[in-house]
Design a protein around this motif. Structure first.
Motif, short mmCIF file in Angstrom:
data_model
loop_
_atom_site.label_atom_id
_atom_site.label_comp_id
_atom_site.label_asym_id
_atom_site.label_seq_id
_atom_site.Cartn_x
_atom_site.Cartn_y
_atom_site.Cartn_z
N GLY A 319 97.81 61.88 54.02
CA GLY A 319 98.72 61.22 54.94
C GLY A 319 98.95 59.76 54.60
N TYR A 320 97.89 59.07 54.18
CA TYR A 320 98.04 57.65 53.81
C TYR A 320 98.70 57.51 52.45
CZ TYR A 320 95.08 56.33 57.78
OH TYR A 320 94.57 56.13 59.04
N ARG A 321 98.48 58.49 51.57
CA ARG A 321 99.14 58.43 50.26
C ARG A 321 100.64 58.71 50.35
NH1 ARG A 321 94.60 61.50 48.54
NH2 ARG A 321 95.93 63.28 48.05
N ASN A 322 101.10 59.22 51.50
CA ASN A 322 102.53 59.32 51.72
C ASN A 322 103.17 57.94 51.78
OD1 ASN A 322 102.60 62.15 51.95
ND2 ASN A 322 102.06 62.07 54.12
N VAL A 323 102.38 56.94 52.11
CA VAL A 323 102.89 55.57 52.25
C VAL A 323 102.41 54.69 51.10
CG1 VAL A 323 102.95 53.53 53.74
CG2 VAL A 323 102.91 55.82 54.76
N GLY A 324 101.11 54.72 50.83
CA GLY A 324 100.52 53.77 49.90
C GLY A 324 100.14 54.37 48.56
N THR A 325 100.22 53.54 47.53
CA THR A 325 99.79 53.91 46.19
C THR A 325 98.66 52.96 45.78
OG1 THR A 325 102.01 54.63 45.62
CG2 THR A 325 100.52 54.19 43.78
N HIS A 326 97.58 53.53 45.28
CA HIS A 326 96.41 52.73 44.94
C HIS A 326 96.72 51.65 43.92
CE1 HIS A 326 92.23 51.72 44.26
NE2 HIS A 326 92.39 51.91 42.97
N ASP A 327 96.26 50.41 44.22
CA ASP A 327 96.39 49.27 43.33
C ASP A 327 97.85 48.85 43.08
OD1 ASP A 327 95.27 47.20 41.88
OD2 ASP A 327 95.16 48.32 40.00
N VAL A 328 98.75 49.37 43.93
CA VAL A 328 100.16 48.94 43.87
C VAL A 328 100.54 48.27 45.18
CG1 VAL A 328 102.56 49.73 43.70
CG2 VAL A 328 100.80 50.75 42.24
N ASN A 329 100.31 48.98 46.29
CA ASN A 329 100.60 48.39 47.60
C ASN A 329 99.48 48.66 48.61
OD1 ASN A 329 101.10 51.13 48.18
ND2 ASN A 329 103.27 50.87 47.68
N ALA A 330 98.39 49.23 48.15
CA ALA A 330 97.22 49.47 49.01
C ALA A 330 96.01 49.70 48.12
CB ALA A 330 97.45 50.69 49.91
N TRP A 331 94.82 49.46 48.68
CA TRP A 331 93.59 49.78 47.96
C TRP A 331 92.98 50.99 48.66
CZ3 TRP A 331 92.23 47.76 43.41
CH2 TRP A 331 90.97 48.11 42.89
N LEU A 332 92.94 52.12 47.95
CA LEU A 332 92.51 53.38 48.56
C LEU A 332 91.11 53.76 48.09
CD1 LEU A 332 95.85 55.40 48.18
CD2 LEU A 332 95.08 54.01 50.11
N VAL A 333 90.30 54.22 49.05
CA VAL A 333 88.91 54.57 48.76
C VAL A 333 88.63 55.98 49.27
CG1 VAL A 333 88.20 52.16 48.92
CG2 VAL A 333 88.03 53.62 50.95
N GLU A 334 87.57 56.57 48.76
CA GLU A 334 87.19 57.92 49.16
C GLU A 334 86.82 57.94 50.65
OE1 GLU A 334 86.82 61.89 48.54
OE2 GLU A 334 87.43 60.40 47.04
N PRO A 335 87.38 58.85 51.46
CA PRO A 335 87.06 58.91 52.89
C PRO A 335 85.56 59.10 53.12
CG PRO A 335 88.94 60.31 52.39
CD PRO A 335 88.38 59.87 51.07
N GLY A 336 85.00 58.29 53.99
CA GLY A 336 83.59 58.41 54.36
C GLY A 336 82.61 57.81 53.38
N ASP A 337 83.08 57.24 52.27
CA ASP A 337 82.19 56.63 51.28
C ASP A 337 81.95 55.17 51.68
OD1 ASP A 337 81.09 55.35 48.98
OD2 ASP A 337 81.87 56.97 47.71
N ILE A 338 80.79 54.90 52.28
CA ILE A 338 80.48 53.57 52.83
C ILE A 338 80.45 52.52 51.72
CG2 ILE A 338 78.86 52.23 54.20
CD1 ILE A 338 80.12 54.63 55.66
N ALA A 339 79.78 52.83 50.63
CA ALA A 339 79.65 51.86 49.53
C ALA A 339 81.01 51.52 48.93
CB ALA A 339 78.72 52.42 48.46
#
Length: 416
Positions: A319-339
């Motif tokens: 759902g978030y990747r429908n809007v954002g692209t990693h390292d282009v307009n958002a920084w995306l991380v693995e869901p639930g990965d605290i580190a």
């Protein structure tokens, strides 16, 4: 984390509606009377509610008479809203939806739709219990349905046992994302246009508010475990002491988190805030965080942050990747990965070049998904549906109730 790029939404959706070649078209400058029906309380913040109200504002700016019909728990939020009564909290998708499935709301819906004699009805979440289901059942005007939900929604399972035929009353079915399309198609079948949620970019511009010199992470949304606030707090505990966290959220269970982190003076618990306060804080914070764990259909909170020029760190959900692209307009991380979440927040907070790149990319993405562009596409869709009705007024047979009380139905077939 590298993720798939954002989907390219179709620009010319009208051609894919496949209208029968009409002998005579509606004048494209004709002002339309449009009824937008929302099943959720319009006085309670929510993604669908904001889309319905924003689309109505844009349609009215274009010169159309757009009105919103929906439950209201208090004074209507806009003068063009027709309240249909109070809502009842209803469990849905790990959340609580403010629906109005009671008979009194159904009667108000029927009265309002008939009295207004709309040219076209636009139902948001068409099969949600309440006003949209009532409008769908009666079909007092041609209808477009927009499906927003993704994940597991209780009422989809229930309607599959006998009333999924109701969706055939829709002239066009729209889904706001591939995930919303998959859910609707699984239970209802049929064909769907995929059309983005829009953003009123001008509302999010705050030229008189300066970005804070402090490092501030902002979280805003209803408290539900799937929204990932508990994971954000764990990640925040790993950040440096000069970072602050604003939490604009309330709901059952959040008090336990407040107690657990009461010792951390860097955290400000804001409770539920107004939209104006949210937009002001987006203009001031360093980064907006959307750490949801699952079941996000479309990243409207991510899009709002982009429109504010705020860098975004979010979970790499479809759902978030429908809007954002990693390292282009958002920084995306693995869901639930605290580190990974802590590392992503630290990187955006400390790397000014990266933060600026995400901010600039976000503004571009928000302009691509503007509410004005969305409204123009919908208006063309409305015209196509009305042209089809002109050519074949009975291509959708009237319901039994409408036939029985046809002398009381104010909307007649459109003039040719």
């Amino acid at each position: 984390m590298n993720s798939a790029s954002s989907p390219a939404y179709p620009v010319d959706l009208v051609n894919s509606v496949n209208p029968v070649n009409p002998v005579k078209s509606f004048e494209r400058k004709k002002m339309l009377r449009i009824g937008l029906v929302c099943p959720y309380s319009l006085t309670i913040p929510g993604g669908v509610q904001s889309q319905v109200l924003g689309l109505a504002r844009e349609l009215r700016r274009m010169g159309h008479e757009a009105r919103v019909l929906g439950p209201c728990d208090g004074p209507p939020p806009e003068p063009f809203v027709t309240p249909l009564g109070n809502s009842l909290p209803t469990a849905a998708n790990g959340s609580t939806a403010p629906l109005a499935p009671d008979p009194s709301a159904a009667l108000r819906t029927i009265r309002a739709i008939n009295d207004e004699a709309f040219d076209i009805l636009h139902l948001h979440e068409p099969i949600a219990p309440g006003p949209t289901m009532t409008a769908l059942l009666l079909r007092l005007a041609p209808m477009i349905g927009t499906f927003h939900a993704a994940g597991d929604i209780a009422w989809y399972g229930r309607i599959n046992k006998g009333v999924n035929w109701l969706a055939n009353h829709l002239d066009v079915r729209v889904a706001v994302s591939p995930q919303a399309q998959e859910l609707a198609n699984r239970y209802l079948g049929g064909e769907y246009e995929i059309l983005f949620n829009g953003i009123e970019n001008e509302l999010y511009a705050r030229p008189n508010i300066s970005r804070s010199a402090e490092k501030i992470v902002f979280f805003c949304g209803r408290y539900e475990p799937r929204k990932g606030l508990a994971e954000l707090l764990e990640a925040f505990a790993k950040l440096s002491d000069d970072v602050k966290l604003w939490i604009a959220s309330d709901g059952d269970g959040i008090s336990l988190l407040k107690q657990k982190y009461a010792h951390d003076g860097r955290i400000s618990w804001l409770g539920r805030i107004t939209d104006e306060d949210k937009i002001d804080r987006l203009a001031q914070c360093s980064v907006f965080c959307a750490p949801s764990l699952h079941s996000e259909s479309f990243g409207i909170v991510v899009l709002e942050s982009m429109a504010s020029g705020t860098p975004v760190v979010a979970s790499s959900l479809e759902g978030y990747r429908n809007v954002g692209t990693h390292d282009v307009n958002a920084w995306l991380v693995e869901p639930g990965d605290i580190a990974e979440l802590a590392e992503g927040l630290t990187r955006v907070l400390t790397d000014k070049k990266l933060a600026q790149k995400l901010s600039d990319g976000g503004l571009i993405r928000a302009s691509e998904l503007s509410m004005s562009r969305l409204a123009k596409i919908y208006v063309e869709m409305y015209y196509v549906v009305l042209e089809r009705e002109q050519l074949s007024p009975d291509h959708h047979p009237k319901s039994r109730i409408v036939r029985l009380y046809s002398d009381r139905v104010l909307r007649k077939n459109p003039q040719v």
